[in-house]
Design an enzyme around this catalytic site. Structure first.
Site, PDB file in Angstrom:
ATOM      1  N   ASN A  97      44.256  41.560  41.633  1.00 58.94           N
ATOM      2  CA  ASN A  97      44.705  40.298  41.051  1.00 58.94           C
ATOM      3  C   ASN A  97      44.416  40.238  39.557  1.00 58.94           C
ATOM      4  O   ASN A  97      43.492  40.868  39.063  1.00 58.94           O
ATOM      5  CB  ASN A  97      44.040  39.121  41.769  1.00 58.94           C
ATOM      6  CG  ASN A  97      44.459  39.050  43.222  1.00 58.94           C
ATOM      7  OD1 ASN A  97      45.441  39.665  43.601  1.00 58.94           O
ATOM      8  ND2 ASN A  97      43.717  38.313  44.027  1.00 58.94           N
ATOM      9  N   HIS A 114      44.570  45.998  37.970  1.00 55.90           N
ATOM     10  CA  HIS A 114      45.838  45.716  37.279  1.00 55.90           C
ATOM     11  C   HIS A 114      45.627  44.913  35.997  1.00 55.90           C
ATOM     12  O   HIS A 114      46.549  44.270  35.511  1.00 55.90           O
ATOM     13  CB  HIS A 114      46.796  44.968  38.216  1.00 55.90           C
ATOM     14  CG  HIS A 114      47.303  45.810  39.347  1.00 55.90           C
ATOM     15  ND1 HIS A 114      47.701  45.303  40.560  1.00 55.90           N
ATOM     16  CD2 HIS A 114      47.476  47.148  39.446  1.00 55.90           C
ATOM     17  CE1 HIS A 114      48.102  46.287  41.354  1.00 55.90           C
ATOM     18  NE2 HIS A 114      47.958  47.418  40.710  1.00 55.90           N
ATOM     19  N   CYS A 125      48.840  47.796  16.804  1.00 62.18           N
ATOM     20  CA  CYS A 125      47.564  48.357  16.313  1.00 62.18           C
ATOM     21  C   CYS A 125      46.520  48.496  17.426  1.00 62.18           C
ATOM     22  O   CYS A 125      45.446  49.038  17.193  1.00 62.18           O
ATOM     23  CB  CYS A 125      46.998  47.523  15.160  1.00 62.18           C
ATOM     24  SG  CYS A 125      46.351  45.911  15.667  1.00 62.18           S
ATOM     25  N   CYS A 143      49.974  39.526  16.563  1.00 61.27           N
ATOM     26  CA  CYS A 143      48.612  39.930  16.208  1.00 61.27           C
ATOM     27  C   CYS A 143      48.202  39.305  14.875  1.00 61.27           C
ATOM     28  O   CYS A 143      48.969  39.381  13.901  1.00 61.27           O
ATOM     29  CB  CYS A 143      48.593  41.455  16.119  1.00 61.27           C
ATOM     30  SG  CYS A 143      47.041  42.153  15.583  1.00 61.27           S
ATOM     31  N   CYS A 146      47.856  42.473  12.267  1.00 64.99           N
ATOM     32  CA  CYS A 146      48.981  43.282  11.739  1.00 64.99           C
ATOM     33  C   CYS A 146      50.352  42.663  11.983  1.00 64.99           C
ATOM     34  O   CYS A 146      51.353  43.207  11.537  1.00 64.99           O
ATOM     35  CB  CYS A 146      48.919  44.695  12.334  1.00 64.99           C
ATOM     36  SG  CYS A 146      49.505  44.765  14.041  1.00 64.99           S
ATOM     37  N   SER A 185      48.650  43.442  51.280  1.00 67.58           N
ATOM     38  CA  SER A 185      49.618  44.036  52.215  1.00 67.58           C
ATOM     39  C   SER A 185      49.491  45.558  52.242  1.00 67.58           C
ATOM     40  O   SER A 185      50.001  46.209  53.137  1.00 67.58           O
ATOM     41  CB  SER A 185      51.045  43.657  51.801  1.00 67.58           C
ATOM     42  OG  SER A 185      51.323  44.222  50.536  1.00 67.58           O
ATOM     43  N   ASN A 209      42.969  39.444  57.122  1.00 61.73           N
ATOM     44  CA  ASN A 209      44.347  39.090  56.776  1.00 61.73           C
ATOM     45  C   ASN A 209      44.924  38.232  57.907  1.00 61.73           C
ATOM     46  O   ASN A 209      44.640  38.490  59.075  1.00 61.73           O
ATOM     47  CB  ASN A 209      45.193  40.374  56.606  1.00 61.73           C
ATOM     48  CG  ASN A 209      46.423  40.168  55.743  1.00 61.73           C
ATOM     49  OD1 ASN A 209      47.259  39.322  56.026  1.00 61.73           O
ATOM     50  ND2 ASN A 209      46.526  40.943  54.677  1.00 61.73           N
ATOM     51  N   ALA A 228      41.609  33.898  54.334  1.00 59.24           N
ATOM     52  CA  ALA A 228      40.424  34.350  53.608  1.00 59.24           C
ATOM     53  C   ALA A 228      39.359  33.256  53.521  1.00 59.24           C
ATOM     54  O   ALA A 228      38.170  33.517  53.731  1.00 59.24           O
ATOM     55  CB  ALA A 228      40.828  34.811  52.208  1.00 59.24           C
TER      56      ALA A 228
END
Ligand code: NAD
Length: 242
Positions: A97, A114, A125, A143, A146, A185, A209, A228
């Site tokens: 997540n 992830h 940069c 940014c 830059c 899954s 699950n 959960a």
């Protein structure tokens, strides 16, 4: 509960979480009925589409991952995992997540496979900065050093898994004796391979699950069938951490 006994007797326990653990925080999964892709076309999260149309991608990224996700709070499942870490039961959380709800609940060792929404990276940069809401006022954000295009620090379709999360997650599943697989899954590559690595190394797989998954009839040793929040609350009470 068999799972509580297994957890009490395991030396190194790691949790591997997916979108399902955040459902009770109000964040739907991507796929399936009620999933995010019913409302939004996922192509804006393809890295080529992001560079080709940053303004369009950023409008949707802002709407979903900052405005919508930003309002979510940890639920009892995140909280029990944090309490298990404090009580010395849990060595690490590997999460797919990007919502940072494990850290919001108080977990310290979290490998974000992830990436996350918390940081932005400059595509020119490489400078990283916090995703403060006011910086996102003008889209696409740029940014301050830059002027390059900023990208959320999570993995887009077409990108690889960031370091050190990839290495840390791989090490964690190789050394754990018990892997608690919650709300995934098991269909997103390469994250979905991690439970198989743990199993090959002899770990007990405890899966939680409300639906059966690719793991359930192949590598799962103990299946906790339910949501959960409810199942982790019961587990937390049995372990006396909540
Ligand atoms: P998935 O969408 O493929 O699967 C979600 C799983 O959660 C399913 O197996 C479903 O049965 C289960 N689930 C649904 N409600 C649940 C509940 N209340 N308690 C426990 N489990 C429940 O999710 P995935 O395997 O994580 O893969 C999708 C990818 O998209 C991952 O990279 C994921 O992190 C990302 N994603 C992240 C978020 C987030 O950061 N919260 C949200 C959506 C998608």
């Amino acid at each position: 509960m068999l799972a509580a006994d297994a957890i009490r007797s395991a030396e190194i326990i790691v949790a591997f979480t997916g979108a399902g653990i955040s459902v009770e925080s109000g964040i739907p999964p991507f796929r399936g009925a009620g999933g995010l892709w019913e409302r939004w076309d996922p192509s804006f999260l393809d890295i080529r589409s992001f560079y080709a149309q940053p303004q369009r991608s950023w409008q949707l990224i802002w709407e979903i991952f900052y405005d919508f996700f930003g309002k979510a709070k940890p639920n009892p499942a995140h909280e029990v995992l944090a309490a298990m870490e404090r009580a010395g039961f849990l060595h690490a959380v590997i999460t797919q997540n990007i919502d940072s709800l494990h850290q919001d609940a108080g977990s310290h060792v979290v490998h974000e496979y992830h990436g996350s929404c918390r940081l932005l990276t400059c595509t020119r940069c490489g400078r990283r900065e916090g995703s403060a809401i006011k910086r996102l006022g003008n889209l696409p954000p740029t940014c301050i050093a830059c002027g390059g295009l900023l990208k959320p620090d999570f993995v887009f379709f077409g990108e690889g898994i960031p370091e050190p999360a990839a290495t840390d997650a791989s090490r964690a599943v190789q050394r754990c004796n018990l892997l608690l697989v919650i709300g995934t899954s098991g269909e997103v590559m390469p994250a979905c391979s991690l439970p198989y690595v743990a199993k090959e190394r002899g770990a007990t797989i405890v899966e939680l699950n409300p639906e059966r998954t690719v793991y359930t009839d192949t590598i799962t040793d103990i299946f906790l069938h339910g949501s959960a929040g409810a199942m982790m609350t019961e587990l937390g009470e049995l372990l006396e951490v909540v």
